[in-house]
Scaffold this motif. Structure first.
Motif, short mmCIF file in Angstrom:
data_model
loop_
_atom_site.label_atom_id
_atom_site.label_comp_id
_atom_site.label_asym_id
_atom_site.label_seq_id
_atom_site.Cartn_x
_atom_site.Cartn_y
_atom_site.Cartn_z
N PHE A 18 48.68 40.43 43.52
CA PHE A 18 48.35 40.00 44.88
C PHE A 18 49.13 40.86 45.87
O PHE A 18 50.25 41.29 45.59
CB PHE A 18 48.67 38.52 45.07
N MET A 24 50.97 34.72 48.08
CA MET A 24 50.72 34.57 46.65
C MET A 24 51.39 35.64 45.80
O MET A 24 51.38 35.54 44.57
CB MET A 24 49.21 34.56 46.38
N SER A 25 51.98 36.65 46.41
CA SER A 25 52.61 37.71 45.63
C SER A 25 53.93 37.23 45.04
O SER A 25 54.59 36.33 45.57
CB SER A 25 52.84 38.94 46.49
N ASP A 124 44.53 36.64 47.24
CA ASP A 124 44.62 35.46 46.38
C ASP A 124 43.54 35.51 45.30
O ASP A 124 42.69 36.40 45.30
CB ASP A 124 44.52 34.17 47.22
N PRO A 125 43.51 34.54 44.37
CA PRO A 125 42.55 34.57 43.26
C PRO A 125 41.09 34.44 43.67
O PRO A 125 40.20 34.81 42.90
CB PRO A 125 42.97 33.37 42.40
N ARG A 152 42.55 29.94 37.60
CA ARG A 152 41.88 30.20 38.87
C ARG A 152 41.23 28.93 39.41
O ARG A 152 41.32 28.65 40.61
CB ARG A 152 40.82 31.30 38.69
N TRP A 155 43.86 26.76 40.84
CA TRP A 155 44.29 27.27 42.15
C TRP A 155 43.33 26.79 43.23
O TRP A 155 43.75 26.36 44.32
CB TRP A 155 44.36 28.78 42.11
N ARG A 164 49.65 26.10 45.13
CA ARG A 164 48.91 27.33 44.87
C ARG A 164 49.85 28.48 44.54
O ARG A 164 49.54 29.33 43.70
CB ARG A 164 48.03 27.67 46.07
N GLN A 165 51.00 28.52 45.18
CA GLN A 165 51.96 29.58 44.88
C GLN A 165 52.45 29.45 43.44
O GLN A 165 52.61 30.46 42.74
CB GLN A 165 53.13 29.52 45.86
N ALA A 168 49.70 30.64 41.25
CA ALA A 168 49.56 32.10 41.37
C ALA A 168 50.57 32.82 40.48
O ALA A 168 50.26 33.87 39.91
CB ALA A 168 49.73 32.53 42.82
N GLN A 172 49.55 35.40 37.50
CA GLN A 172 50.08 36.75 37.36
C GLN A 172 50.71 36.96 35.99
O GLN A 172 50.52 38.01 35.36
CB GLN A 172 51.10 37.03 38.47
#
Length: 214
Positions: A18, A24-25, A124-125, A152, A155, A164-165, A168, A172
Motif C-alpha cells: 500500500f 494502510m501502509s 487500500d485493498p 480482503r 477489510w 482496517r489497519q 491491512a 500484507q
C-alpha cells in the motif's frame, strides 16, 4: 529505484503493498525486501524449489523508458540468481497483448513483466487490483489464494479505520508469503511548466482543464 527514477531525492524505499505514508501502509513482512541480500542462499533455495534451468521470459516495453529500465534491472537480478532468461523486447502495445496470454512461455506466454501505478491506485485493498487473488478473475498473472481474498472481504466489512489497519497488516504479511507481485519502490514524478502557465491541478494524471496561458 535509481535506474527507475534517478536522483535519490526522487524516490524512497517502500516495501509495502500500500502507498507509503498513507493509513494502510506498514512494514509488516517487509524484511524480505529490506533485509540483507544473500545470492548464494537465494540460488540454493531456487534449486530446492525445483528449478532446472527452464527459460524465464521477461517482457520488456522498450518504448517506455521507465518500464524498460525496470526490465533491465530485473534481467540483471535473474542473471545473478543463475536463472536462464530471455528479454522479449517490444513496444508497450505488443506487451499488453502478450501479457493477456495464459499459454506456456514457449507458446507465446510469459513469466515476468514490470509496470507502474500512481499512489492513488494502491491506497487500500479495494483499489489495489494487483492484490486480488481470485484466480482467473485476478489481474495478469492470475494468482489464486483464498486466504488473501478472505482477508480482503474482512477489510471491506470492517467498521472502522483501526480495524482496517489491523487487517491491512495481515493482508500484507500474507502477500509477502504468496507474492501476487513484488513492490519495488515509490517515486515522485517531476514536471516543469512555463511561468505563463496557470491553473495546473496537482493530481495523479495530467488534467487539461482549468489550465490557461497568461
Amino acid at each position: 529505484m535509481s535506474a527507475y527514477a534517478g536522483d535519490p531525492q526522487n524516490w524512497k524505499v517502500c516495501a509495502s503493498f500500500f502507498t507509503c505514508g498513507t493509513p494502510m501502509s506498514s512494514n509488516a513482512g517487509a524484511e524480505v525486501m529490506t533485509g540483507k541480500r544473500d545470492f548464494d542462499k537465494a540460488r540454493k533455495l531456487i534449486a530446492e524449489a525445483g528449478y532446472k534451468g527452464e527459460k524465464v521470459i521477461v517482457l520488456d516495453a522498450v518504448d517506455q523508458p521507465l518500464i524498460h529500465a525496470e526490465a533491465l534491472v530485473t534481467a540483471d537480478l535473474l542473471k545473478n540468481l543463475g536463472i536462464d532468461f530471455e528479454i522479449a523486447a517490444s513496444d508497450w502495445g505488443t506487451l499488453v497483448t502478450r501479457r493477456a496470454s495464459k499459454k506456456p512461455p514457449a507458446e507465446g506466454g510469459w513469466n515476468i513483466f514490470c509496470t507502474g501505478w500512481v499512489g492513488a491506485d494502491l491506497l487500500d485493498p479495494t483499489l489495489n487490483v494487483m492484490l486480488r487473488a481470485n484466480g482467473d478473475g485476478a489481474w495478469f498473472g492470475w494468482p489464486k489464494d483464498d486466504i488473501l481474498e478472505e482477508l480482503r472481504t474482512q477489510w471491506l466489512k470492517a467498521s472502522d479505520s483501526e480495524a482496517r489497519q489491523e487487517i491491512a497488516v495481515k493482508i500484507q504479511q500474507r502477500a509477502f508469503e504468496t507474492v501476487p507481485y513484488i513492490p519495488t519502490g515509490q517515486w515522485t514524478d517531476k514536471t516543469a511548466y512555463r511561468k505563463n502557465i496557470k491553473g495546473v491541478i496537482a493530481a495523479p494524471p495530467f488534467l487539461m482543464w482549468n489550465v490557461e496561458k497568461v
